[in-house]
Design an enzyme around this catalytic site. Structure first.
Site, short mmCIF file in Angstrom:
data_model
loop_
_atom_site.label_atom_id
_atom_site.label_comp_id
_atom_site.label_asym_id
_atom_site.label_seq_id
_atom_site.Cartn_x
_atom_site.Cartn_y
_atom_site.Cartn_z
N ASP A 81 -10.23 9.65 5.20
CA ASP A 81 -9.69 8.92 6.35
C ASP A 81 -10.56 9.13 7.58
OD1 ASP A 81 -7.72 8.37 4.57
OD2 ASP A 81 -6.23 9.67 5.49
N GLY A 139 2.72 5.89 9.70
CA GLY A 139 3.37 6.07 8.41
C GLY A 139 3.25 4.86 7.51
C1 GLA Z 1 -4.22 10.41 2.67
C2 GLA Z 1 -5.23 11.52 2.89
C3 GLA Z 1 -6.59 11.15 2.30
C4 GLA Z 1 -6.46 10.68 0.86
C5 GLA Z 1 -5.36 9.64 0.73
C6 GLA Z 1 -5.08 9.28 -0.70
O1 GLA Z 1 -4.56 9.28 3.40
O2 GLA Z 1 -5.38 11.81 4.27
O3 GLA Z 1 -7.48 12.24 2.41
O4 GLA Z 1 -6.26 11.76 -0.01
O5 GLA Z 1 -4.13 10.09 1.30
O6 GLA Z 1 -6.17 8.65 -1.27
#
Ligand code: GLA
Length: 376
Positions: free
Chosen positions: A162, A112
């Site tokens: 990510d 988180g």
């Molecule tokens: C989270 C999501 C990503 C992206 C970010 C914001 O980490 O998993 O895909 O959208 O937020 O940039």
């Protein structure tokens, strides 16, 4: 499930978290992002257990585990189990070679805090099982099935950034990723005499229950309005700064703020990539401050704690730029700080933060690191 004793793994996989230098919420709008994996990671120890379908998973940090049957995969009420179950479900849709296994999971990634412990969990599991059972999945398959698992089993309609960063990163580089075409460039990053310092607000967000899916929907609503005038537009990626201004009066004020943030954020990613290639750290820093302003005032995914830390950093010449990084509503701020001043800056930030919010600030350095790998 008891913690397995005398456990000699067949395979150990390290799966890193990520930071994103710039380009927030642009991934699901098919724009650009600039992430990299970091040294903080999750370690998976795997062993084949000779069963056809029984799997035992154990979280060292939570000191708890669960058993599942591969022919009975269904969503769980326990949040972290859904990351595992979602990945297994996606693998089973693609191959029939998966068999029973035991796995321990040990995380050094704070959850988180906007460092994407979720993608590290999904991708590390998929990567390890691919090796263990020779599933024949490519790295891109692992990225995409992990993202899908988050959509179906966790319930966050996340973009691809990510998972892509967790798997594809290279040490010493950031990835300029085009989320529309998935074309990407590894850009070497040299920021000496500066360092990338993360300040953890310790304010935790929960993307699924937060505003994440709402932001995605607002962007889609914006695109639908723009499309009436520009039928070729498929996503905010196709919208230019001049085009978006035409909608200032006609579009609902909130939608206009969301859309104009994404349009300018995409542009900032490309400017940052150029600044890094030219080693222009001042421009890089200024773009970070600009991005945070948009995150806070236009996209409205910041929080008082992140805003405080970013504002606080502005009094220091030794800090070139700062912004909240990740999905939002807390987590960490990224700060570009001169190496001689890191200690003093962190000490003073921690003192001021404690006075303002009564929270102990946590600070650590991040370095661009390699994506998911097998430990030898
Ligand atoms: C989270 C999501 C990503 C992206 C970010 C914001 O980490 O998993 O895909 O959208 O937020 O940039």
């Amino acid at each position: 499930m008891p913690f397995p004793e005398n456990f000699t793994p067949d395979l150990v996989v390290e799966s890193p978290g990520r930071i994103n230098l710039i380009g927030e919420h642009t991934d699901y709008n098919l724009g650009y992002v600039l992430p990299t994996a970091i040294e903080k990671k999750i370690t998976f120890k795997f062993i084949r257990n000779n069963s056809d379908k029984e799997c035992n998973l154990y979280s060292v940090g939570y000191n708890t585990g669960f058993t599942l049957q591969l022919d009975k995969i269904a969503r769980s009420n326990v949040e972290w189990e859904n990351y595992i179950l979602g990945v297994l479900n996606e693998i089973l849709l693609r191959t029939d070679r998966l068999r029973g296994f035991d796995c321990t999971i040990e995380s050094k990634l704070p959850m988180g805090s906007g460092l994407s412990s979720s993608a590290a969990l999904e991708c590390g599991l998929a990567f390890g099982l691919n090796e263990l059972f020779d599933l024949g999945l490519s790295k891109m398959d692992i990225v995409q099935l992990s993202q899908k698992a988050e959509h179906t089993f966790v319930g966050t309609q996340c973009g691809i950034m990510d998972q892509f960063a967790s798997v594809m990163s290279e040490k010493g580089h950031v990835i300029l990723l085009d989320c529309k075409t998935l074309e990407h460039q590894q850009i070497p990053i040299k920021i000496d005499p500066y360092k990338m310092i993360m300040l953890n607000t310790k304010v935790s967000h929960n993307l699924a229950s937060s505003e994440y899916n709402t932001r995605k929907r607002e962007c889609e609503e914006g695109v639908a309005i723009i499309q009436k005038q520009y039928p070729k537009v498929r996503s905010l990626r196709d919208v230019t700064a001049t085009m978006i201004q035409e909608f200032k009066q006609s579009m609902d004020a909130t939608l206009f703020k969301r859309c104009s943030f994404i349009v300018s954020e995409n542009d900032r990613v490309l400017q940052t990539a150029n600044a890094l290639k030219a080693n222009d750290l001042k421009v890089f820093g200024a773009l970070l401050y600009e991005a945070h302003e948009g995150i806070s005032k236009l996209y409205e995914v910041s929080c008082p704690e992140s805003d405080f830390l970013v504002d606080f950093s502005k009094q220091y010449d030794a800090v070139l730029g700062a912004r909240q990084t990740g999905g939002g509503f807390g987590g960490c701020t990224l700060n570009i700080v001169h190496k001689d001043k890191v200690e003093a800056f962190v000490k003073e930030a921690a003192k001021a933060y404690k006075e303002a919010f009564n929270i102990e600030l946590e600070a650590f350095e991040v370095k661009p690191s390699a994506g998911t790998y097998i430990q030898n």
